[in-house]
Write an enzyme that holds these catalytic residues in place. Structure first.
Site, PDB file in Angstrom:
ATOM      1  N   ARG A  88      -3.037 -10.086   5.311  1.00 38.85           N
ATOM      2  CA  ARG A  88      -3.837 -10.107   3.944  1.00 38.85           C
ATOM      3  C   ARG A  88      -2.677  -9.717   2.825  1.00 38.85           C
ATOM      4  O   ARG A  88      -2.121  -8.397   3.069  1.00 38.85           O
ATOM      5  CB  ARG A  88      -5.147  -9.203   3.799  1.00 38.85           C
ATOM      6  CG  ARG A  88      -5.793  -9.142   2.548  1.00 38.85           C
ATOM      7  CD  ARG A  88      -7.137  -8.259   2.742  1.00 38.85           C
ATOM      8  NE  ARG A  88      -8.028  -8.503   1.224  1.00 38.85           N
ATOM      9  CZ  ARG A  88      -7.609  -7.711   0.342  1.00 38.85           C
ATOM     10  NH1 ARG A  88      -6.601  -6.757   0.137  1.00 38.85           N
ATOM     11  NH2 ARG A  88      -8.427  -7.872  -0.725  1.00 38.85           N
TER      12      ARG A  88
ATOM     13  N   LYS B 124       0.870  -1.106  -0.133  1.00 39.11           N
ATOM     14  CA  LYS B 124       0.152  -0.098  -0.098  1.00 39.11           C
ATOM     15  C   LYS B 124       0.937   1.423   0.033  1.00 39.11           C
ATOM     16  O   LYS B 124       2.237   1.221   0.273  1.00 39.11           O
ATOM     17  CB  LYS B 124      -0.888   0.024   1.274  1.00 39.11           C
ATOM     18  CG  LYS B 124      -1.924  -0.997   1.013  1.00 39.11           C
ATOM     19  CD  LYS B 124      -3.174  -0.909   2.083  1.00 39.11           C
ATOM     20  CE  LYS B 124      -4.459  -1.839   1.828  1.00 39.11           C
ATOM     21  NZ  LYS B 124      -5.378  -1.811   2.891  1.00 39.11           N
TER      22      LYS B 124
END
Length: 256
Positions: free
Chosen positions: A238, A204
């Site tokens: 995740r 991210k």
């Protein structure tokens, strides 16, 4: 938890699959590399994304869940959706759990589905919607606000008989870099909720920002952050890169 994106709009190209067979191939690779859960999503939730309606999302998922269930009967299949109708169809097709970025705020019918089928439910915090969540997110005390948000929803779910709940602070979902940083540094505070903690930081922007690298060059930074997340009590990672995450977990368990 390995990420399978059935969409052309996901922020990380290597996580995308565009057919049932490519989904099977990618899923097989992830399971071989050590994934325990496969998280299948047809909706792009990157900042600024245009959302699919529930019919188009169901159409995009198509037979992917059905075929993955047939080919990998022992795998734990999660479907990433905020629509109750999509969740229902996914469960009927063989999904084991639902990962909802909106904590049922985008579709209250989601709770009816989870209460009916009693499947595990990932409860995530998001400020705003994917289309606008990056527009000047504001908090007075981000950690306590998110803990309170999750606590209230856990109580509401419990009243509906839903007990199997995983919490996710929602990194990047309505949080800027400094807010994400504070949240990450305070991960251990979320143990007060006494629920498994899922962390989704793989590749991210918060990682890219720190190491000054684009998405496709952010694996090393992601792995370092994963180890810190494990040290602070993360129970589920995740991830886009299962092999690297699995090795990080092995090192943490052996030497942590």
């Amino acid at each position: 938890m390995g990420i399978l994106n059935i969409t052309e709009d996901s922020f990380y190209e290597a996580s995308r699959v565009n057919s049932v067979q490519s989904a099977i191939d990618k899923a097989g690779q992830m399971l071989t590399e050590g994934a325990r859960i496969l998280d299948i999503g047809a909706q792009s939730t990157r900042p600024g994304a245009s959302l699919l309606d529930e019919n188009k999302e169901t159409e995009s998922l198509g037979n992917v869940v059905i075929e993955l269930r047939k080919v990998f009967p022992e795998a734990i299949l999660s479907v990433d959706t905020f629509y109750g109708s999509v969740a229902r169809q996914a469960i009927l097709s063989g999904a084991d759990m639902i990962n909802d970025i909106s904590a049922s705020t985008l579709d209250p019918k989601m709770i009816e589905v989870i209460a009916e089928f009693k499947v595990p439910y990932v409860l995530m915090h998001m400020q705003g919607q994917p289309s606008d969540m990056h527009h000047n997110p504001r908090y007075e005390h981000i950690v306590s606000e998110i803990i309170l948000f999750l606590s209230r929803h856990i109580n509401e779910l419990s009243l509906r008989g839903i007990k199997d709940i995983v919490i996710d602070p929602g990194f990047g979902f309505g949080k800027n870099f400094e807010q994400n940083k504070i949240l990450f540094q305070s991960l251990s505070a979320f143990h007060v909720l006494d629920r498994p903690l899922l962390v989704g930081i793989s590749r991210k922007k918060m990682i890219q920002h720190i190491i000054s690298a684009p998405t496709n060059e952010s694996l090393n930074g992601t792995t370092a952050a994963h180890v810190i997340a494990l040290q602070r009590g993360a129970n589920i990672l995740r991830v886009h890169d299962v092999k690297a995450a699995k090795e990080a977990i092995q090192i943490f368990l052996a030497l942590g």
